[in-house]
Scaffold this motif. Structure first.
Motif, PDB file in Angstrom:
ATOM      1  N   GLY A   1       0.809  -1.204   0.000  1.00  0.00           N
ATOM      2  CA  GLY A   1       0.000   0.000   0.000  1.00  0.00           C
ATOM      3  C   GLY A   1       0.850   1.265   0.000  1.00  0.00           C
ATOM      4  O   GLY A   1       1.974   1.289   0.521  1.00  0.00           O
ATOM      5  N   LEU A   2       0.317   2.332  -0.586  1.00  0.00           N
ATOM      6  CA  LEU A   2       1.076   3.570  -0.706  1.00  0.00           C
ATOM      7  C   LEU A   2       1.356   4.209   0.651  1.00  0.00           C
ATOM      8  O   LEU A   2       2.414   4.816   0.850  1.00  0.00           O
ATOM      9  CB  LEU A   2       0.302   4.570  -1.580  1.00  0.00           C
ATOM     10  CG  LEU A   2       0.289   4.283  -3.079  1.00  0.00           C
ATOM     11  CD1 LEU A   2      -0.490   5.368  -3.808  1.00  0.00           C
ATOM     12  CD2 LEU A   2       1.705   4.198  -3.625  1.00  0.00           C
ATOM     13  N   ILE A   3       0.455   4.077   1.605  1.00  0.00           N
ATOM     14  CA  ILE A   3       0.658   4.721   2.906  1.00  0.00           C
ATOM     15  C   ILE A   3       1.871   4.126   3.613  1.00  0.00           C
ATOM     16  O   ILE A   3       2.760   4.854   4.081  1.00  0.00           O
ATOM     17  CB  ILE A   3      -0.610   4.586   3.768  1.00  0.00           C
ATOM     18  CG1 ILE A   3      -1.767   5.340   3.118  1.00  0.00           C
ATOM     19  CG2 ILE A   3      -0.363   5.096   5.183  1.00  0.00           C
ATOM     20  CD1 ILE A   3      -3.071   5.232   3.870  1.00  0.00           C
ATOM     21  N   ASN A   4       1.934   2.815   3.710  1.00  0.00           N
ATOM     22  CA  ASN A   4       3.090   2.179   4.350  1.00  0.00           C
ATOM     23  C   ASN A   4       4.370   2.388   3.552  1.00  0.00           C
ATOM     24  O   ASN A   4       5.463   2.494   4.127  1.00  0.00           O
ATOM     25  CB  ASN A   4       2.823   0.685   4.537  1.00  0.00           C
ATOM     26  CG  ASN A   4       1.916   0.403   5.723  1.00  0.00           C
ATOM     27  OD1 ASN A   4       1.461   1.330   6.383  1.00  0.00           O
ATOM     28  ND2 ASN A   4       1.647  -0.861   5.982  1.00  0.00           N
ATOM     29  N   LEU A   5       4.227   2.470   2.225  1.00  0.00           N
ATOM     30  CA  LEU A   5       5.395   2.706   1.391  1.00  0.00           C
ATOM     31  C   LEU A   5       6.007   4.076   1.677  1.00  0.00           C
ATOM     32  O   LEU A   5       7.228   4.212   1.855  1.00  0.00           O
ATOM     33  CB  LEU A   5       5.020   2.587  -0.082  1.00  0.00           C
ATOM     34  CG  LEU A   5       6.143   2.823  -1.095  1.00  0.00           C
ATOM     35  CD1 LEU A   5       7.251   1.775  -0.941  1.00  0.00           C
ATOM     36  CD2 LEU A   5       5.594   2.807  -2.520  1.00  0.00           C
ATOM     37  N   TYR A   6       5.172   5.088   1.760  1.00  0.00           N
ATOM     38  CA  TYR A   6       5.673   6.429   2.052  1.00  0.00           C
ATOM     39  C   TYR A   6       6.171   6.553   3.491  1.00  0.00           C
ATOM     40  O   TYR A   6       7.137   7.277   3.758  1.00  0.00           O
ATOM     41  CB  TYR A   6       4.573   7.458   1.788  1.00  0.00           C
ATOM     42  CG  TYR A   6       4.277   7.649   0.321  1.00  0.00           C
ATOM     43  CD1 TYR A   6       5.299   7.599  -0.626  1.00  0.00           C
ATOM     44  CD2 TYR A   6       2.975   7.877  -0.114  1.00  0.00           C
ATOM     45  CE1 TYR A   6       5.027   7.770  -1.971  1.00  0.00           C
ATOM     46  CE2 TYR A   6       2.696   8.054  -1.457  1.00  0.00           C
ATOM     47  CZ  TYR A   6       3.721   7.996  -2.389  1.00  0.00           C
ATOM     48  OH  TYR A   6       3.462   8.165  -3.720  1.00  0.00           O
ATOM     49  N   LEU A   7       5.510   5.867   4.422  1.00  0.00           N
ATOM     50  CA  LEU A   7       5.996   5.896   5.801  1.00  0.00           C
ATOM     51  C   LEU A   7       7.400   5.318   5.909  1.00  0.00           C
ATOM     52  O   LEU A   7       8.242   5.825   6.666  1.00  0.00           O
ATOM     53  CB  LEU A   7       5.031   5.118   6.703  1.00  0.00           C
ATOM     54  CG  LEU A   7       3.685   5.766   7.023  1.00  0.00           C
ATOM     55  CD1 LEU A   7       2.825   4.820   7.846  1.00  0.00           C
ATOM     56  CD2 LEU A   7       3.873   7.083   7.763  1.00  0.00           C
ATOM     57  N   LYS A   8       7.660   4.280   5.140  1.00  0.00           N
ATOM     58  CA  LYS A   8       8.973   3.650   5.197  1.00  0.00           C
ATOM     59  C   LYS A   8      10.028   4.487   4.483  1.00  0.00           C
ATOM     60  O   LYS A   8      11.153   4.641   4.967  1.00  0.00           O
ATOM     61  CB  LYS A   8       8.892   2.253   4.580  1.00  0.00           C
ATOM     62  CG  LYS A   8      10.186   1.466   4.678  1.00  0.00           C
ATOM     63  CD  LYS A   8      10.016   0.058   4.125  1.00  0.00           C
ATOM     64  CE  LYS A   8      11.311  -0.737   4.238  1.00  0.00           C
ATOM     65  NZ  LYS A   8      11.146  -2.114   3.697  1.00  0.00           N
TER      66      LYS A   8
END
Length: 316
Positions: free
Chosen positions: A154-161
Motif C-alpha cells: 500500500g502507498l501509505i506504508n510505502l511512504y511511511l517507510k
C-alpha cells in the motif's frame, strides 16, 4: 365648473378596462388546490416508502419470521434476545467508537477548510474539488482505500517507510487500527459536504461585524471566537446532527474493506442488522435491532435539540 365636478365627470368617462381589476372570490381555494396538487406526489412517496415501512418494521420486530414461512407473534422476545446477544453489544461499542472518531474530527477539519477557502479566490473551483469525494460511490472509494491501506504494498506504508523510516501498521488486519482506518476513509468522504455547509454559513455572516471588531482592535482569534463560531452555530448544529446520524448508519466501508473483522473489530450496528437478516434469516431479530438503532438515533437527536438552546445563536 369646480374641481370636484370635473373629477367626477372624468371618473365617469373612464372605461371599465382602465378601472381596478376585480379579484376572483375563490383565489384562496385555487391556491389551496394547487398547493395540495404539488405536494401530493411527495406525500404519496413519503407514505409508501417511509411511513408504511416504518410501521411495518415496528410490527415485524414483534414477530418471529425467517423470511419465507408464517409469522408468529413473540412480543418483546426479539428485543430481549438482542440485548443479551454479545455480537449486538460489540456492534454498539464499535459504532460508538467510530462515531467518536469521525464526528468531532470531521466537523473540525471541515470548519478549518471552510475558513481557509473563505479567504481565497477561486472558491467555486476548490469547492468542487473538495466536494467530489462526497458524490463518489462509497464502494469504489472503499476498494481504493483497501489498496492504500494494504500492509505489504500500500502507498501509505510505502511512504511511511521511505520518508520517515517507519514500518507501517497492519491497517485493516490489526484490531487496533481497523476502526481508525475506516474512520479516516469516512472523514475524507464527508469532508466536502460539511465544508460546503460551513462555507455557506460563513458567507452569510455580515461583514459589518468584522469591521466593527477591527475598529475595536479585535484580533483574528477574537473574531473567530466571538463572531464566526457563534454566528455559524446553526450550521454547526445541523452538521453535528447529520454527522451523528450518518456515523450510526455506517455499513459500506466495513462490509467491503473488512467484512466486520478482524475479530469483530469493525462490526457495526448496521452490519449486525444485515447479517442477522440475510445470513441468519432471523428477520424479526434483525428488525428489532433496526428499531433499537432508530430509537438510539432519535434519542440523541432529541437530546441535541434540547441542549442546542444553550449554544446555538440565531442572528436577529
Amino acid at each position: 365648473m369646480d374641481v370636484n365636478t370635473r373629477q367626477t365627470q372624468a371618473a365617469g368617462t373612464l372605461s371599465p378596462e382602465i378601472g381596478p381589476q376585480r379579484q376572483p372570490l375563490n383565489n384562496k381555494t385555487t391556491d389551496r388546490f394547487w398547493g395540495y396538487f404539488f405536494i401530493f406526489p411527495q406525500f404519496v412517496g413519503l407514505l409508501c416508502f417511509s411511513l408504511l415501512p416504518l410501521i411495518m418494521a415496528f410490527v415485524l420486530s414483534l414477530m418471529k419470521w425467517d423470511g419465507f414461512g408464517e409469522r408468529s407473534f413473540v412480543g418483546l422476545d426479539n428485543f430481549i434476545s438482542q440485548f443479551k446477544d454479545e455480537e449486538f453489544r460489540i456492534a454498539i461499542v464499535n459504532t460508538l467508537y467510530y462515531t467518536l472518531l469521525t464526528v468531532p474530527t470531521g466537523i473540525l477539519l471541515a470548519l478549518l477548510v471552510a475558513i481557509g477557502l473563505n479567504r481565497v479566490r477561486g472558491k467555486v473551483i476548490y469547492r468542487l474539488i473538495y466536494f467530489m469525494p462526497n458524490i463518489t460511490m462509497s464502494v469504489a472509494v472503499a476498494v481504493v482505500f483497501m489498496w492504500l491501506f494494504n500492509a505489504d504494498f500500500g502507498l501509505i506504508n510505502l511512504y511511511l517507510k521511505e520518508w520517515f523510516g517507519i514500518k507501517g501498521p497492519m491497517w485493516l488486519t490489526d484490531t487496533r487500527f481497523v476502526m481508525p482506518s475506516i474512520a479516516m476513509l469516512s472523514i475524507w468522504m464527508g469532508l466536502g459536504g460539511n465544508m460546503v455547509l460551513f462555507l455557506a454559513g460563513l458567507q452569510g455572516i455580515s461583514a459589518s461585524y468584522y469591521e466593527a471588531s477591527q475598529i475595536d482592535g479585535a484580533s483574528k482569534w477574537q473574531q473567530l471566537r466571538h463572531i464566526t463560531i457563534p454566528l455559524i452555530s446553526p450550521t454547526t448544529f445541523f452538521v453535528t446532527i447529520m454527522s451523528i446520524i450518518g456515523s450510526f448508519q455506517v455499513f459500506d466501508q466495513s462490509f467491503v474493506m473488512t467484512s466486520g473483522g478482524p475479530a469483530k473489530a469493525s462490526y457495526t450496528i448496521v452490519f449486525h442488522i444485515y447479517e442477522t437478516a440475510f445470513v441468519d434469516f432471523t428477520f424479526g431479530k434483525s428488525t428489532a435491532a433496526a428499531v433499537i438503532l432508530f430509537l438510539i438515533i432519535l434519542s440523541l437527536t432529541l437530546v441535541q435539540m434540547g441542549i442546542s438552546k444553550r449554544w446555538v445563536h440565531y442572528e436577529d
